[in-house]
Write a protein that holds these residues in place. Structure first.
Motif, PDB file in Angstrom:
ATOM      1  N   ALA B 634       0.855  -1.185   0.000  1.00 39.75           N
ATOM      2  CA  ALA B 634       0.000   0.000   0.000  1.00 39.75           C
ATOM      3  C   ALA B 634       0.894   1.239   0.000  1.00 39.75           C
ATOM      4  N   GLY B 635       1.945   1.204   0.827  1.00 40.54           N
ATOM      5  CA  GLY B 635       2.860   2.341   0.890  1.00 40.54           C
ATOM      6  C   GLY B 635       3.608   2.542  -0.416  1.00 40.54           C
ATOM      7  N   ILE B 636       4.085   1.432  -0.975  1.00 48.02           N
ATOM      8  CA  ILE B 636       4.831   1.519  -2.229  1.00 48.02           C
ATOM      9  C   ILE B 636       3.969   2.152  -3.316  1.00 48.02           C
ATOM     10  N   ASN B 637       2.675   1.855  -3.257  1.00 48.67           N
ATOM     11  CA  ASN B 637       1.764   2.432  -4.236  1.00 48.67           C
ATOM     12  C   ASN B 637       1.212   3.783  -3.788  1.00 48.67           C
ATOM     13  N   ARG B 638       1.801   4.315  -2.724  1.00 44.49           N
ATOM     14  CA  ARG B 638       1.444   5.629  -2.214  1.00 44.49           C
ATOM     15  C   ARG B 638      -0.039   5.754  -1.867  1.00 44.49           C
ATOM     16  N   LEU B 639      -0.622   4.647  -1.419  1.00 43.79           N
ATOM     17  CA  LEU B 639      -1.995   4.729  -0.933  1.00 43.79           C
ATOM     18  C   LEU B 639      -1.937   5.348   0.454  1.00 43.79           C
ATOM     19  N   GLN B 640      -2.872   6.209   0.752  1.00 44.31           N
ATOM     20  CA  GLN B 640      -2.854   6.903   2.033  1.00 44.31           C
ATOM     21  C   GLN B 640      -3.844   6.253   2.982  1.00 44.31           C
ATOM     22  N   TYR B 641      -3.406   6.010   4.214  1.00 44.28           N
ATOM     23  CA  TYR B 641      -4.355   5.472   5.187  1.00 44.28           C
ATOM     24  C   TYR B 641      -4.222   6.179   6.527  1.00 44.28           C
ATOM     25  N   ASN B 642      -5.167   5.860   7.378  1.00 49.61           N
ATOM     26  CA  ASN B 642      -5.290   6.564   8.647  1.00 49.61           C
ATOM     27  C   ASN B 642      -3.990   6.555   9.474  1.00 49.61           C
ATOM     28  N   PRO B 643      -3.563   7.719   9.955  1.00 46.16           N
ATOM     29  CA  PRO B 643      -2.291   7.794  10.694  1.00 46.16           C
ATOM     30  C   PRO B 643      -2.433   7.502  12.185  1.00 46.16           C
ATOM     31  N   TRP B 644      -3.638   7.191  12.622  1.00 44.91           N
ATOM     32  CA  TRP B 644      -3.783   6.935  14.057  1.00 44.91           C
ATOM     33  C   TRP B 644      -3.597   5.464  14.398  1.00 44.91           C
ATOM     34  N   VAL B 645      -3.143   4.700  13.446  1.00 41.29           N
ATOM     35  CA  VAL B 645      -2.920   3.282  13.732  1.00 41.29           C
ATOM     36  C   VAL B 645      -1.463   3.068  14.151  1.00 41.29           C
ATOM     37  N   ARG B 646      -1.231   2.047  14.952  1.00 42.39           N
ATOM     38  CA  ARG B 646       0.129   1.623  15.291  1.00 42.39           C
ATOM     39  C   ARG B 646       0.219   0.150  14.929  1.00 42.39           C
ATOM     40  N   ILE B 647       1.263  -0.184  14.215  1.00 39.63           N
ATOM     41  CA  ILE B 647       1.327  -1.545  13.683  1.00 39.63           C
ATOM     42  C   ILE B 647       2.436  -2.343  14.353  1.00 39.63           C
ATOM     43  N   ILE B 648       2.104  -3.512  14.861  1.00 35.17           N
ATOM     44  CA  ILE B 648       3.128  -4.408  15.402  1.00 35.17           C
ATOM     45  C   ILE B 648       3.167  -5.667  14.531  1.00 35.17           C
ATOM     46  N   PRO B 649       4.314  -5.918  13.918  1.00 35.15           N
ATOM     47  CA  PRO B 649       4.405  -7.144  13.112  1.00 35.15           C
ATOM     48  C   PRO B 649       4.507  -8.368  14.022  1.00 35.15           C
ATOM     49  N   VAL B 650       3.780  -9.415  13.667  1.00 35.14           N
ATOM     50  CA  VAL B 650       3.897 -10.675  14.400  1.00 35.14           C
ATOM     51  C   VAL B 650       4.266 -11.780  13.422  1.00 35.14           C
ATOM     52  N   ARG B 651       4.909 -12.831  13.933  1.00 32.68           N
ATOM     53  CA  ARG B 651       5.379 -13.893  13.045  1.00 32.68           C
ATOM     54  C   ARG B 651       4.229 -14.593  12.348  1.00 32.68           C
ATOM     55  N   CYS B 652       3.153 -14.700  13.088  1.00 29.92           N
ATOM     56  CA  CYS B 652       1.971 -15.390  12.588  1.00 29.92           C
ATOM     57  C   CYS B 652       0.906 -15.030  13.589  1.00 29.92           C
ATOM     58  N   LEU B 653      -0.329 -14.886  13.155  1.00 28.96           N
ATOM     59  CA  LEU B 653      -1.370 -14.575  14.134  1.00 28.96           C
ATOM     60  C   LEU B 653      -1.506 -15.694  15.157  1.00 28.96           C
ATOM     61  N   GLY B 654      -0.993 -16.868  14.782  1.00 29.24           N
ATOM     62  CA  GLY B 654      -1.015 -17.985  15.722  1.00 29.24           C
ATOM     63  C   GLY B 654      -0.218 -17.699  16.976  1.00 29.24           C
ATOM     64  N   SER B 655       0.636 -16.692  16.932  1.00 26.05           N
ATOM     65  CA  SER B 655       1.435 -16.369  18.120  1.00 26.05           C
ATOM     66  C   SER B 655       0.728 -15.360  19.016  1.00 26.05           C
ATOM     67  N   LEU B 656      -0.463 -14.968  18.624  1.00 25.33           N
ATOM     68  CA  LEU B 656      -1.188 -13.950  19.380  1.00 25.33           C
ATOM     69  C   LEU B 656      -1.428 -14.398  20.817  1.00 25.33           C
TER      70      LEU B 656
END
Ligand code: SF4
Ligand code: SF4
Ligand code: SF4
Ligand code: SF4
Lengths: 293, 750, 200
Positions: B634-656
């Motif tokens: 999305a970023g590479i394509n310069r799509l704009q999205y809400n800036p109030w999000v904070r993103i944490i990468p996880v290995r797999c949602l199974g590790s939640l």
């Protein structure tokens, strides 16, 4: 640049003015055209349906055999002629068995064809040999504001697909139109069949198809349609009265050969452009450009 | 624990134009007290990299934060050896490229990301690769048919030792039964000899290949690099240590007894494709009933296949096989007539040419549904069918022979050698498994195929988990060949129905996978998709309650139990998905560079705006396999999205871990979004069940949330694939809208 | 137009007619048709054809000789070549259509005016070396009778002829025969002899 030219029967009959305009435009661009001496009919779309493809191609090959002496690319304008000449030539090059058999037949008339020539559609030659730049440079009277539908029809681009243009969505004719300063309108029916040789045996087909093509061109804003096929020109132009009568329409779009349009843009003498031979009058449409009778 | 963290903030690629880099430096150096913090307009360039290297040498930095581009690019540039942990802090794709430049919200986002990773860096450590002693790089191939022989030869050619195990007395498998082969090479138009002898000779004369025929596998223990295989041959037992396994046991024909509706059993002249091969192999193609030479033959395609009540799938090879067999007859008698009644002709790949060749030879193809097969005059047969192309009824009579193209069933879909139908047998729950179920085990385990082939000594069962219809593949789009047992790769028609050409290609691919596996294992690193990862789960066993969640939920069967009932990991089987970490209710499983507290620290590090700021804060846990790449795209394509999000990468949602959600909620975060891969049928989850598990776990928190007076809609799980990156802005906007409707988190400020 | 209904008894595939077709110059191509239907959706005149080219080829396969030979399909083909360009099997449908026309004429299936037109064209080309519209028309009318003229007149063909005349597009005298006509005819006759020999 020298070429042999194969005019074909229609271009010395109802489409003679296409030949005249083409010759004049060629001369204006510094081309030299040698008519193939004593050429014969290529067989159009009919002959192979009676005597088979082989006989028809041998008939066509007589022209190639005669032209081979000069060794020049063979320029063809008519679509059926281009298809037959092109396919026959390809057959000679690709299929040694055919070539040998065909030469056996040609020998009965004292001829032989070695398959050394190239058969070229005129649009191909104008765009790829002469070049759009040279054509642009030759324009004396740019056709600014003229909206033109470029109608390619069926066989020229499909006989040998991708030989010089897209068989379903050709672009070269539009490039030529734009090189003259005119605007090529989008035209989805550009490569649809007009009904071609059904004009006599099943006229309704031609009337129906031609109507659809004309309506499509008109609805896309064209004030004129140009073509490179004598059959298409005849069906769309000379049959107009019948189209309008049978379909209760009032279609007034004039139909020109594209070399006629070039003659106008090159500002060649009116007799050369041959506008008076068009059944549907183009004068009103061309008036803003100062073209009169 | 990482003691010294260096922060290197890149201002290239438009970052500097969009963000106040000096302010970022302040956050890292002043607020988070990074001992080293530098900026450069081109950190991935030779000079930039040199700068970092100098600092590593001078300051003995053991953790590096490269603040700039995504970790999906430039990974070689920022690799400083195994002793330096590198965390890539993405402020390029995820901030500068996807948000309004020089805006306070954009700046806040970048600053928070630095805070989050600084928090993570506090506890992150460089993992120590697990190096195996007595590692074997031998490839064991099970099954000596076309696929197995190919895998053996390809591995041997790559200079690996090969052990080839075949249950029959001679190699060749299905090839032994065939008269000829459909073409394997261009122009794909004529029949080929099976060439079996030459193929077997090639194997026997290759010094790298050890062949066991008339042999079974009694048991397979261990894991990649150290599989201990017990082979039983002529009554004696042989032990082999191998590094990886290619399973190439092929398929068997679908049981024709179930094809009574197509005339099987009504006449000896209704036969199957393999019976026809036998006849052709004998010499003259003649009627089984009376030995009369066959003049008219009909093939009925999809006999049993593509049939909801029988084999729901296409068997993939039978169209081409029927063409081949029709040509056998044409070879014997060019005037003989051959009809093929088909649903669709599926002559995939180059076999289109073969189809054309069969047509040219005069084989007549009729697209129609066969409605009946009956006896005609003089021992002949009659087929009636609805001709789809003609739109009416058709019939073919005076048929000497009818051949049913009866499809294939993988050898893994059997129980004790008996065909059990297309579905997979769910094993009887074992005693242990039942106990786990009682303790409200959240997920049903993947059904284990019972086939008596590998006899794995794995707690989860003796064979491979099934994907569908008894095929043991794991993910046919993204990772063909991989089964759900690390180091065991399926190839050929045991993996999915296929023809010989495909089986050859398949075997080559699986051999390569097996080679990759032994090489990665030798380095102590994971295979696909976390290729190269050397971390491993650590168990703090003194706090283990022996609930067996980790053992059950590990998608790869990596965890066994020791005698005391404690989880016992087989490190070389581990794929580092960290599903076990998310599964453990006691939270005693962690990785050196990934753990529950580590992520917990991250989510406590960003700022949560006060209620009156009217800026809802949303936390996203995004899976590194597809969701993070999608966000990057999305970023590479310069799509704009809400800036109030904070993103944490996880290995797999199974590790939640549910504790993360608790913590986030109690901090006043207004919403939590889980972004993972599609699950269920045609799942995209790279670790099979991760996203599904996360949703199951989530369903449990909703109740708690509701009880606390928090709307459970504040926490949602969504699936996304990398191709759907265009959806990201909309997806976030919709979630944001939902959260705004709910109003601020009532825990704010508590 | 022929009756398109095929009998209600179950069809049996009988390849004797198909063999006849496959023996034509380009007839063998019909054998490799895979019935995808691309030609049908591409065809300029599909809607007025009795059978689409795809269906025609299937009828050949089934052995429905009368249905095929009496159908208008090949005669409706305008040789626009769209199908030929698109056919995934590379079948030159136009040439197959030509073969079917030639076979129809040979076997006396000449009900369609197109058959007469084709023959008229051929005779004109053979006897002059070039074709002349007036000549084709005359031959065509001669073959079809005056009914054909009436039909054309009803559509307004007379006005069209007058229009052409007025704009100087109808040479009233036919062009001269080509000089090498005799040789051309010898070539054609030799070609036909060779073609027949080849077919055997
Ligand atoms: S390969 Fe052909 S015959 Fe076999 S199941 Fe598929 S479609 Fe049916
Ligand atoms: S990280 Fe994944 S593969 Fe490794 S033990 Fe845990 S659940 Fe199993
Ligand atoms: S497009 Fe070609 S292959 Fe397809 S139906 Fe038509 S002729 Fe047959
Ligand atoms: S060439 Fe003939 S059959 Fe083919 S699309 Fe054109 S009109 Fe139809």
């Amino acid at each position: 640049m020298r070429y042999s030219i194969y005019p074909g029967c229609t271009m010395e009959g109802p489409a003679l003015f296409f030949l005249k305009a083409t010759e004049a435009v060629a001369e204006a661009l510094g081309m030299h055209l040698d008519e193939i001496p004593d050429w014969n009919c290529c067989g159009a779309s009919e002959v192979s349906g009676v005597v088979g493809e082989f006989t028809q191609q041998v008939m066509t090959a007589r022209n190639l055999a005669i032209a081979e002496a000069k060794g020049q690319d063979v320029l063809v304008a008519c679509s059926s002629c281009y298809m037959n000449m092109g396919l026959t030539n390809k057959h000679f090059k690709d299929d040694p068995h055919f070539a040998q058999m065909a030469n056996e037949a040609l020998a009965a008339g004292g001829l032989k064809y070695n398959g050394t020539l190239k058969v070229r559609q005129i649009v191909d030659i104008l765009v790829n040999d002469i070049g759009l730049d040279k054509i642009k440079a030759r324009v004396k009277k740019p056709l600014t504001g003229l909206k033109v539908a470029g109608y390619v029809g069926c066989q020229t681009v499909r006989a040998l697909p991708w030989e010089y243009d897209d068989p379903e969505r050709p672009v070269l004719l539009d490039q030529l139109i734009e090189a003259l300063g005119a605007t090529a309108v989008p035209f989805p029916m550009k490569a649809r069949c007009c009904g071609s040789s059904h004009a006599i045996a099943q006229t309704e087909i031609v009337l129906e198809h031609s109507k659809e093509i004309l309506e499509s061109a008109a609805s896309n804003g064209a004030s004129m349609l140009v073509t490179n096929c004598p059959m298409c020109q005849m069906n769309l132009d000379a049959f107009r009265g019948m189209i309008n009568q049978v379909h209760k329409t009032n279609l007034t779009l004039p139909i020109l050969f594209f070399t006629q349009l070039m003659a106008i843009a090159f500002d060649l003498p009116p007799a050369v452009a041959g506008l008076k031979h068009c059944v549907v009058s183009p004068y009103e449409v061309l008036a803003p450009l100062g073209v009169g009778k | 624990m990482a003691k010294k963290t260096g922060v290197f903030i890149c201002s290239g690629c438009g970052i500097g134009e969009s963000l106040d880099v000096d302010a970022l430096v302040k956050v890292a150096a002043k607020e988070c007290k990074a001992p080293v913090c530098k900026t450069n307009p081109f950190f991935c360039g030779a000079e930039g990299v040199e700068l970092i290297k100098q600092d590593i040498a001078a300051g003995e930095l053991d953790c590096i934060l490269v603040v700039g581009c995504s970790n999906r690019v430039n990974y070689n540039a920022f690799d400083f050896g195994p002793s330096v942990t590198v965390e890539r802090v993405n402020i390029r794709e995820q901030v500068a490229w996807s948000h309004e430049p020089n805006d306070e919200d954009t700046q806040a986002m970048a600053e928070d990301i630095i805070r989050m990773f600084m928090a993570k860096a506090k506890t992150v450590e460089a993992p120590v690769p697990y190096i195996v002693e007595d590692l074997s790089k031998t490839i064991m191939v099970v099954g000596g048919g076309m696929a197995g022989m190919t895998a053996a030869i390809e591995s041997a050619k790559a200079n690996y030792q090969v052990v080839l195990v075949e249950k029959e007395a001679s190699l060749g498998g299905w090839l032994n039964k065939l008269y000829k082969l459909a073409p394997l090479k261009t122009p794909f138009t004529s029949l080929e000899d099976t060439n079996l002898e030459a193929r077997i000779n090639e194997i026997n004369s290759n010094p790298n290949i050890k062949v066991y025929t008339s042999a079974n596998i009694e048991k397979t223990a261990g894991g990649p690099g150290l599989f201990d295989v017990t082979i039983k041959q002529n009554g004696s037992e042989i032990s082999e240590r191998v590094g990886a396994i290619v399973l190439a046991t092929g398929a068997v024909p679908y049981d024709p007894e179930k094809l009574g509706h197509l005339g099987f059993g009504t006449s000896p002249n209704v036969i199957t494709q393999s019976m026809f091969e036998e006849i052709a192999k004998k010499g003259t193609i003649a009627r089984p009933s009376d030995g009369k030479e066959v003049k008219k033959i009909a093939f009925i395609q999809c006999a049993g296949s593509r049939d909801a009540e029988r084999l729901p799938y296409c068997s993939a090879a039978c169209c081409v096989e029927s063409m081949k067999q029709a040509l056998y007859l044409k070879e014997q008698d060019s005037e003989a007539q051959a009809y093929v009644f088909y649903k669709d002709i599926r002559s995939s790949g180059q076999y289109e040419h073969f189809y054309k060749a069969a047509q040219t030879a005069g084989v007549i193809f009729v697209k129609g549904d066969v409605t009946g097969v009956s006896a005609g005059n003089g021992g002949t047969l009659v087929i009636e069918a609805d001709d789809i192309l003609m739109g009416e009824k058709t019939m073919a009579d005076e048929l000497d022979l009818i051949v049913l193209a009866n499809g294939m069933v993988p050898t893994t879909a059997f129980t004790e050698g008996a065909y059990v139908g297309c579905g997979v047998q769910v094993p009887e729950p074992e005693a242990g498994a039942e106990a786990a179920a009682a303790a409200d085990a959240p997920v049903p385990a993947a059904p284990i195929i019972k086939s008596n082939i590998l006899n794995l000594v794995y707690r989860q069962g003796p064979e491979l988990p099934d994907l569908k219809y008894g095929f043991p593949d794991s993910h046919y789009i993204c990772f063909p060949y991989e089964t759900r047992r690390t180091g065991i790769y399926a190839a050929g028609s045991v993996r999915r129905p296929m023809d010989m050409v495909q089986a050859i290609e398949d075997a080559t691919g699986a051999a390569l996978k097996a080679i990759q596996c032994v090489e990665m294992t030798a380095q102590g690193a994971a295979v696909h998709p976390r290729a190269g990862d050397t971390s491993l789960p650590d168990f703090q066993l003194n706090r283990c309650t022996q609930c067996k969640r980790c053992t059950d939920e590990c998608p790869f069967g990596a965890i066994n139990e020791d005698e005391k009932g404690n989880p016992l990991i087989n490190p070389t089987r581990c794929r580092r998905c960290s599903t076990c970490m998310g599964a453990c209710p006691e939270r005693i499983i962690s990785f050196k560079n990934y753990s529950v507290p580590m992520i917990g620290n991250m989510l406590k590090a960003f700022e949560v705006p006060e209620e009156d700021e009217e800026k809802p804060r949303i936390l996203i846990f995004a899976c590194e396999n597809d969701a993070i790449p999608a966000i990057d795209m999305a970023g590479i394509n310069r799509l704009q999205y809400n800036p109030w999000v904070r993103i944490i990468p996880v290995r797999c949602l199974g590790s939640l871990s549910l504790v993360w959600i608790n913590d986030a909620m109690s901090r006043g975060v207004d919403g939590v979004l889980l972004l993972g891969c599609k699950h269920g049928d045609d799942y995209q989850c790279h670790f099979m069940k991760g996203s599904e598990l996360a949703e199951i776990r989530l369903s449990k928190v909703s109740e708690t949330l509701d009880r606390l007076g928090l709307e459970s809609e504040r926490v949602q799980a969504k699936t996304i694939s990398i191709m759907d990156y265009e959806e990201i802005p909309k997806m976030l906007a919709e979630f944001m809208e939902k959260i705004e409707d709910l109003g601020p988190n009532p825990m704010k400020g508590f | 137009m022929v009756d398109n209904k095929i009998s209600s008894a179950p069809v049996k595939y009988d390849n004797s007619f198909a063999k006849e077709i496959y023996a034509l110059e380009n007839g063998h191509y019909a054998q490799i048709c895979m019935q995808c239907g691309m030609c049908a959706v591409s065809c300029a005149t599909h809607d007025i054809m009795d059978y689409s080219p795809r269906r025609l080829f299937n009828l050949v396969r089934v052995g429905k000789k009368e249905e095929v030979m009496r159908s208008n399909t090949m005669w409706m083909c305008t040789a626009c070549c769209m199908c030929k360009v698109r056919c995934p099997r590379g079948i030159p449908l136009v040439d197959v259509m030509h073969d079917l026309k030639a076979m129809a004429i040979k076997q006396g299936y000449v009900d369609y005016p197109h058959a007469a037109f084709h023959q008229a064209f051929w005779q004109e080309a053979f006897s002059r070396g070039r074709v002349f519209e007036g000549g084709i028309m005359a031959r065509f009318i001669l073959k079809r009778g005056l009914g054909e003229i009436k039909k054309l007149l009803a559509l307004g063909m007379k006005d069209m002829g007058m229009g052409m005349l007025k704009h100087g597009r109808v040479p009233l005298v036919p062009p001269r025969k080509i000089k090498g006509l005799k040789e051309l005819q010898q070539i054609i006759q030799r070609a036909q002899a060779l073609q027949e020999k080849e077919a055997k």
